[in-house]
Design an enzyme around this catalytic site. Structure first.
Site, PDB file in Angstrom:
ATOM      1  N   HIS A  67      -0.251  -1.786  -3.056  1.00 54.28           N
ATOM      2  CA  HIS A  67       0.533  -2.977  -2.746  1.00 54.28           C
ATOM      3  C   HIS A  67       0.212  -3.440  -1.328  1.00 54.28           C
ATOM      4  CE1 HIS A  67       2.735   0.181  -0.682  1.00 54.28           C
ATOM      5  NE2 HIS A  67       3.116  -0.769   0.150  1.00 54.28           N
ATOM      6  N   HIS A 146      -2.504  -5.698   4.579  1.00 54.45           N
ATOM      7  CA  HIS A 146      -3.445  -4.685   4.100  1.00 54.45           C
ATOM      8  C   HIS A 146      -2.904  -4.017   2.840  1.00 54.45           C
ATOM      9  CE1 HIS A 146      -0.297  -2.391   5.999  1.00 54.45           C
ATOM     10  NE2 HIS A 146      -0.661  -1.405   5.196  1.00 54.45           N
TER      11      HIS A 146
HETATM   12  O1  ACK Z   1       1.005   1.203   3.265  1.00 56.86           O
HETATM   13  P1  ACK Z   1       2.170   0.452   3.705  1.00 56.86           P
HETATM   14  O2  ACK Z   1       2.059  -0.966   4.048  1.00 56.86           O
HETATM   15  O3  ACK Z   1       2.919   1.226   4.870  1.00 56.86           O
HETATM   16  O4  ACK Z   1       3.303   0.612   2.609  1.00 56.86           O
HETATM   17  C1  ACK Z   1       4.249   1.577   2.980  1.00 56.86           C
HETATM   18  C2  ACK Z   1       5.641   1.114   2.629  1.00 56.86           C
HETATM   19  O5  ACK Z   1       6.172   0.528   3.802  1.00 56.86           O
HETATM   20  C3  ACK Z   1       6.574   2.254   2.190  1.00 56.86           C
HETATM   21  O6  ACK Z   1       6.558   3.255   3.138  1.00 56.86           O
HETATM   22  C4  ACK Z   1       5.223   0.584   4.852  1.00 56.86           C
HETATM   23  N1  ACK Z   1       5.944   0.900   6.082  1.00 56.86           N
HETATM   24  C5  ACK Z   1       6.600   2.050   6.396  1.00 56.86           C
HETATM   25  N2  ACK Z   1       7.187   1.939   7.604  1.00 56.86           N
HETATM   26  C6  ACK Z   1       6.901   0.693   8.065  1.00 56.86           C
HETATM   27  C7  ACK Z   1       7.219  -0.024   9.243  1.00 56.86           C
HETATM   28  N3  ACK Z   1       7.955   0.510  10.215  1.00 56.86           N
HETATM   29  N4  ACK Z   1       6.738  -1.289   9.374  1.00 56.86           N
HETATM   30  C8  ACK Z   1       5.986  -1.851   8.417  1.00 56.86           C
HETATM   31  N5  ACK Z   1       5.658  -1.227   7.270  1.00 56.86           N
HETATM   32  C9  ACK Z   1       6.102   0.026   7.098  1.00 56.86           C
HETATM   33  C10 ACK Z   1       4.223   1.630   4.475  1.00 56.86           C
END
Ligand code: ACK
Length: 215
Positions: A67, A146
């Site tokens: 995703h 990303h």
């Molecule tokens: O790979 P990602 O974009 O990085 O997808 C996961 C999703 O949320 C579930 O964990 C993203 N994620 C985790 N913490 C944060 C944060 N502080 N800011 C933005 N995205 C985050 C993580």
């Protein structure tokens, strides 16, 4: 109360169609396999692990469904979560289909991911402070977008977007990187400190549903 806490998801984002998820995973695996065998990669291996050898296919762990996160809400605990969920664009587009364009693959000692190049319409769903929150206030909106394809042991997926921003910041500052070679998939550039970017000749187009994940 507890019910209220459950009303916001862990995150909002675009979820890739499952048949394309397999395709993207395969493309990424092929890329890692090829990268692993390149002389240039071996030459810079010390930047990557500090070890004499690495098996990239084993080095990264997959992280669930593919995703592109728009807003990490942490069930409402993250700053701006409620405001994001209430944005008209978020409500209007919830459950809608989009075409995501994956324009590059990147590998660092921490993460492997795909860059997502957002359209103007898709940017309506992008939080205004996503890049700022990542410590890159001067980066264009959407540069953090990303898909996380894998993380090294002990690394959280939030790192993938930070790694991407790091590479894009170098580009923005005028660092060309070291063009390593033209591969079938596109051109491979090395940015130092174990950071590799493959700009795809043909972006991977993926249908994706804008929705949310509760976990
Ligand atoms: O790979 P990602 O974009 O990085 O997808 C996961 C999703 O949320 C579930 O964990 C993203 N994620 C985790 N913490 C944060 C944060 N502080 N800011 C933005 N995205 C985050 C993580």
């Amino acid at each position: 109360g507890q019910l209220e806490e459950m009303s916001l998801p862990l995150y909002f984002g675009w979820f890739l169609l499952s048949s394309i998820q397999d395709k993207v995973r395969c493309t990424a695996m092929d890329f890692l396999k090829t990268l692993d065998t390149l002389e240039a990669f071996k030459k810079h291996l010390i930047d990557f692990t500090g070890k004499a050898e690495v098996d990239l296919e084993e080095y990264f762990e997959a992280k669930g469904t593919l995703h592109c996160t728009t807003k990490f809400c942490d069930y409402g605990k993250a700053e701006g979560a409620k405001e994001y969920a209430e944005k008209p664009a978020v409500k209007d587009f919830y459950g809608s289909a989009f075409e995501l364009s994956l324009s590059a693959l990147f590998v660092t000692p921490r993460t492997v991911g795909a860059r997502v190049s957002l359209t103007e319409e898709q940017l309506l769903l992008w939080p205004a402070d996503a890049e700022k929150e990542a410590g890159s206030p001067s980066m264009p909106l959407g540069n953090r977008a990303h898909v996380t394809l894998g993380c090294a042991e002990g690394v959280e997926p939030v790192q993938t977007g930070l790694d991407l921003l790091e590479i894009l910041a170098l580009q923005q500052e005028g660092h060309q990187g070291e063009l390593i070679e033209e591969m079938e998939l596109g051109s491979l550039t090395y940015y130092g400190e174990g950071r590799w970017l493959l700009s795809l000749r043909e972006p991977i187009c993926s249908p994706a549903c804008f929705s949310s994940f509760y976990g």
